[in-house]
Motif scaffolding. Sequence first.
Motif, PDB file in Angstrom:
ATOM      1  N   LEU A 102       0.727  -1.376  -0.049  1.00 25.27           N
ATOM      2  CA  LEU A 102       0.204   0.351   0.065  1.00 25.27           C
ATOM      3  C   LEU A 102       0.873   1.296   0.038  1.00 25.27           C
ATOM      4  O   LEU A 102       1.747   1.682   0.049  1.00 25.27           O
ATOM      5  CB  LEU A 102      -0.903   0.294   1.512  1.00 25.27           C
ATOM      6  N   ASN A 103       0.379   2.353  -1.021  1.00 23.56           N
ATOM      7  CA  ASN A 103       1.185   3.686  -0.454  1.00 23.56           C
ATOM      8  C   ASN A 103       1.386   3.957   0.324  1.00 23.56           C
ATOM      9  O   ASN A 103      -0.309   4.064   1.036  1.00 23.56           O
ATOM     10  CB  ASN A 103       1.239   4.601  -2.177  1.00 23.56           C
ATOM     11  N   ASN A 104       1.276   5.333   1.000  1.00 21.94           N
ATOM     12  CA  ASN A 104       1.011   6.610   1.861  1.00 21.94           C
ATOM     13  C   ASN A 104      -0.060   6.863   1.502  1.00 21.94           C
ATOM     14  O   ASN A 104      -1.076   7.154   2.765  1.00 21.94           O
ATOM     15  CB  ASN A 104       2.546   7.454   1.659  1.00 21.94           C
ATOM     16  N   GLU A 105      -0.651   7.445   0.592  1.00 18.01           N
ATOM     17  CA  GLU A 105      -2.149   7.435   0.653  1.00 18.01           C
ATOM     18  C   GLU A 105      -2.822   6.273   0.748  1.00 18.01           C
ATOM     19  O   GLU A 105      -4.297   6.146   1.944  1.00 18.01           O
ATOM     20  CB  GLU A 105      -3.231   7.998  -0.745  1.00 18.01           C
ATOM     21  N   GLU A 106      -3.024   5.769   0.918  1.00 18.75           N
ATOM     22  CA  GLU A 106      -3.576   4.715   0.554  1.00 18.75           C
ATOM     23  C   GLU A 106      -3.476   3.912   2.012  1.00 18.75           C
ATOM     24  O   GLU A 106      -4.500   3.060   2.665  1.00 18.75           O
ATOM     25  CB  GLU A 106      -2.915   3.131  -0.188  1.00 18.75           C
ATOM     26  N   ILE A 107      -2.905   3.478   2.871  1.00 20.26           N
ATOM     27  CA  ILE A 107      -2.647   3.138   4.336  1.00 20.26           C
ATOM     28  C   ILE A 107      -3.601   4.311   4.839  1.00 20.26           C
ATOM     29  O   ILE A 107      -3.878   4.402   5.445  1.00 20.26           O
ATOM     30  CB  ILE A 107      -1.579   3.091   4.737  1.00 20.26           C
ATOM     31  N   VAL A 108      -3.265   5.334   4.882  1.00 22.55           N
ATOM     32  CA  VAL A 108      -4.175   6.724   5.173  1.00 22.55           C
ATOM     33  C   VAL A 108      -5.148   6.900   4.854  1.00 22.55           C
ATOM     34  O   VAL A 108      -6.722   6.453   6.258  1.00 22.55           O
ATOM     35  CB  VAL A 108      -3.432   7.489   5.056  1.00 22.55           C
ATOM     36  N   ALA A 109      -5.630   5.917   3.993  1.00 21.93           N
ATOM     37  CA  ALA A 109      -7.379   6.266   3.496  1.00 21.93           C
ATOM     38  C   ALA A 109      -8.274   4.670   3.969  1.00 21.93           C
ATOM     39  O   ALA A 109      -8.950   4.278   4.031  1.00 21.93           O
ATOM     40  CB  ALA A 109      -7.547   6.453   2.358  1.00 21.93           C
ATOM     41  N   GLN A 110      -7.421   3.905   3.883  1.00 22.02           N
ATOM     42  CA  GLN A 110      -7.006   2.379   4.040  1.00 22.02           C
ATOM     43  C   GLN A 110      -7.457   0.918   5.054  1.00 22.02           C
ATOM     44  O   GLN A 110      -8.139   0.160   4.795  1.00 22.02           O
ATOM     45  CB  GLN A 110      -7.587   1.354   2.620  1.00 22.02           C
ATOM     46  N   LEU A 111      -5.934   2.549   6.056  1.00 23.64           N
ATOM     47  CA  LEU A 111      -5.932   1.001   7.364  1.00 23.64           C
ATOM     48  C   LEU A 111      -7.117   0.280   8.090  1.00 23.64           C
ATOM     49  O   LEU A 111      -6.644  -0.691   8.245  1.00 23.64           O
ATOM     50  CB  LEU A 111      -4.631   1.415   7.950  1.00 23.64           C
ATOM     51  N   PRO A 112      -7.749   1.558   8.050  1.00 21.26           N
ATOM     52  CA  PRO A 112      -8.514   0.747   9.339  1.00 21.26           C
ATOM     53  C   PRO A 112      -9.445  -0.627   8.707  1.00 21.26           C
ATOM     54  O   PRO A 112      -9.443  -1.616   9.216  1.00 21.26           O
ATOM     55  CB  PRO A 112      -9.807   2.155   9.638  1.00 21.26           C
ATOM     56  N   GLU A 113      -9.954   0.266   7.712  1.00 19.64           N
ATOM     57  CA  GLU A 113     -10.478  -1.104   6.885  1.00 19.64           C
ATOM     58  C   GLU A 113      -9.807  -2.391   6.521  1.00 19.64           C
ATOM     59  O   GLU A 113     -10.203  -3.791   6.811  1.00 19.64           O
ATOM     60  CB  GLU A 113     -11.299  -0.311   5.618  1.00 19.64           C
ATOM     61  N   PHE A 114      -8.721  -1.863   6.276  1.00 19.11           N
ATOM     62  CA  PHE A 114      -7.693  -3.529   5.026  1.00 19.11           C
ATOM     63  C   PHE A 114      -7.502  -3.842   6.725  1.00 19.11           C
ATOM     64  O   PHE A 114      -7.205  -5.532   6.528  1.00 19.11           O
ATOM     65  CB  PHE A 114      -6.850  -2.501   4.690  1.00 19.11           C
TER      66      PHE A 114
END
Length: 381
Positions: A338-350
């Motif tokens: 995951l890139n930085n933006e994806e980590i910030v946006a998706q990490l809780p759900e992921f």
Amino acid sequence: MYKLLYAGFDTLDVAFAGALPVNALNALEKAREESSERQEPVLATIGPGKVNMHVSGYGMRGGYAYVVDTGPLGAIWRFKKNLDPREWNIFVSPRATMLLAYGYDGTRDRLWKSLAAMGARVTDHSINRADFAMDFQTHGFELHQDQFAAHSHTKVSPHWGKQDKWCDPNQPSAVLRGRQLESVTIGKQPGRQIIVYDKRREAIEKQKLFWFKAWDVDRYDPNLEVWRVEVRAGKREIKDKYQIRRFKDFEAGIGDVTVRALQDVRYLADRQGDSNVTRQEVHPLWISAQTVSVTKLIEYRSGLTPDQFIEIERDRAKELYSKLIIGNAIGYGVSVGLNNEEIVAQLPEFTAKQLGALIKDEPNQTSKAIMRCREKLHFIA
């Protein structure tokens, strides 16, 4: 004089002539074997009072086969594998937090109750060491080794940073701050020691954050100074010099031990011109410590209740595990691409999705992990 924030016993080591019943020793043996195999303390329950304790996978020198911990408001106990109650088979070191929360009287009474609950038969007891600590709020205090006045044969040890492994385990260690002295120890064990050190720094470095609640001060105050003066009386000092053996002797005579120690060793005031130390003035910190020592020491205790201590330790555990969750989750996100933006946006759900799948696929492993964690946090959760 400096403001007294706390005074009380920090160490109280006691040996008991006595023995645990055979079923308790068998339970400890089984727990020790399991602890050695798992490489972590194992929760066990012994005695008619069903005393819970963490059992280590090792013994200690002196013939103690079992080393157990009854929690942050309890003590470290050592037991020999011996059924003869006339032998000195039991040794206990109450935790500093037990003494802080219950005071001397409460700690003494709880030790007797614990022995009874374990089913121990006790025939005698003997106090091996006692440390009395006094914490003072100071203003611009700097510690100087050359301002201590003591007998010429007395061992004086300065301390700037972390201690070597072989040193007294009760010796404070702190982070190096240039060449500013953080601790001086006068004397040595098992005789008499006096140690002066930066208690605020030690509390922060060793994560003993409950001290700030006990002191009723702001942990984040950049101007806060707390220095500890501690008198340590070892076995030779207590027994050979003062004939203190049992609790009743201790209660009658420990004040004399502390008063004499602070008279024999003095910390002199700053910037004095007279080269004759016998005529020099005593530092205000020492005057404050001497004033405390002439009162009835066993009556001192903090205002920190056991419930407050448990709450502080629980909050510290929650903070620790929260940081671990966040750090591990970010690491997992990076590792799967995951890139930085994806980590910030998706990490809780992921992360929730991955955890749900893991729990579903490995229920036995999850149950074991839950059980181990409950054992580890048994005394605060």
